[in-house]
Design an enzyme around this catalytic site. Structure first.
Site, PDB file in Angstrom:
ATOM      1  CG  ASP A 191       3.713  17.842  61.401  1.00  8.12           C
ATOM      2  OD1 ASP A 191       2.943  18.182  59.899  1.00  8.12           O
ATOM      3  OD2 ASP A 191       3.800  17.598  62.273  1.00  8.12           O
TER       4      ASP A 191
ATOM      5  CE1 TYR B 183       1.024  13.057  53.841  1.00  5.39           C
ATOM      6  CE2 TYR B 183       2.998  11.915  53.394  1.00  5.39           C
ATOM      7  CZ  TYR B 183       2.498  13.042  52.696  1.00  5.39           C
ATOM      8  OH  TYR B 183       2.072  13.468  51.401  1.00  5.39           O
TER       9      TYR B 183
ATOM     10  CG  PHE C 143       4.154  17.203  49.792  1.00  6.77           C
ATOM     11  CD1 PHE C 143       2.895  17.291  50.217  1.00  6.77           C
ATOM     12  CD2 PHE C 143       5.279  17.823  49.769  1.00  6.77           C
ATOM     13  CE1 PHE C 143       2.955  19.253  50.807  1.00  6.77           C
ATOM     14  CE2 PHE C 143       4.680  19.191  50.184  1.00  6.77           C
ATOM     15  CZ  PHE C 143       3.522  19.225  50.537  1.00  6.77           C
TER      16      PHE C 143
ATOM     17  CG  HIS D 174      -0.496  22.478  52.074  1.00  7.06           C
ATOM     18  ND1 HIS D 174      -1.137  21.184  51.897  1.00  7.06           N
ATOM     19  CD2 HIS D 174       0.726  22.752  51.997  1.00  7.06           C
ATOM     20  CE1 HIS D 174      -0.397  20.713  52.172  1.00  7.06           C
ATOM     21  NE2 HIS D 174       0.302  21.384  52.704  1.00  7.06           N
TER      22      HIS D 174
END
Length: 216
Positions: free
Chosen positions: A55, A57, A68, A177
């Site tokens: 989701d 930031y 990202f 991740h």
């Protein structure tokens, strides 16, 4: 994805997000005009790589609709800094002075979060409201394309989406991740960017230029 926009779940989702914006004003990210930026920058007929995030930031001024990525003048968060470290190790790219990843999106990298909005300071605050159903439909639609696509799935939640992908026709690139909590447990050293470019080459497509330009 017009077929999704008319479905009851999406209308309920829209009502929820509208209510959140009415209640929290500019503390819902990204701004309304940028929620679908990933699709505007990377139309379906140009998708060559699908990079999946979770989701947006949760801090003001960061999110602008690409997983990202952060805005031009915003310091890259830890996960993005780790992505740049791996990119430097993998392909020798210079760590840029920004975290604005539009350069990737314009080359056919669909930078998709599974949840497209979030409340300030509250990760996953818009979870299970309908975004996952919408983005699952996006993944399924990309998988249905005749051209080979490289799906990049970092972390356990992203890798659960493999069930939506035709793995006989498409390439899957997985790793831990890039979060500081997991980067040392399988992201660093995974060399995902060279793997993506090898898969594109095998499909007769040009590589992605992963070097993010400096803004100065």
């Amino acid at each position: 994805m017009g077929d999704q926009l008319d479905q009851p779940y999406f209308q309920a989702l829209g009502d929820f997000v509208d209510g959140e914006r009415a209640r929290f004003a500019d503390r819902i990210y990204p701004p309304e005009r940028e929620v679908f930026s990933a699709f505007q920058l990377t139309p379906f007929d140009r998708v060559r790589v699908l990079l999946l995030g979770q989701d947006p930031y949760v801090r003001a001024g960061q999110a602008h609709g690409l997983c990202f990525s952060v805005r031009e003048k915003v310091k890259p968060p830890p996960s993005l800094r780790n992505i740049f470290k791996e990119l430097a190790s993998d392909l020798g790219c210079v760590v840029p002075d920004n975290g604005f990843l539009v350069h990737w999106a314009r080359q056919g990298v669909l930078m998709l979060n599974t949840i497209l909005t979030v409340r300030d300071g509250e990760p996953l605050s818009h979870q299970s409201r309908g975004w996952e159903k919408f983005t699952d439909a996006v993944i399924h639609r990309v998988s249905a394309r005749p051209a080979r696509v490289v799906f990049v799935l970092w972390g356990g939640p992203a890798q659960k989406k493999i069930a939506l992908i035709d793995t006989q026709r498409h390439t899957i690139v997985t790793a831990a991740h890039p979060s500081p909590l997991s980067a040392t447990r399988g992201f660093f050293g995974s060399r995902p960017f060279s793997a993506i470019n090898r898969a594109l080459h095998a499909a007769g497509q040009p590589p992605i230029d992963w070097q993010i330009p400096n803004l100065g």
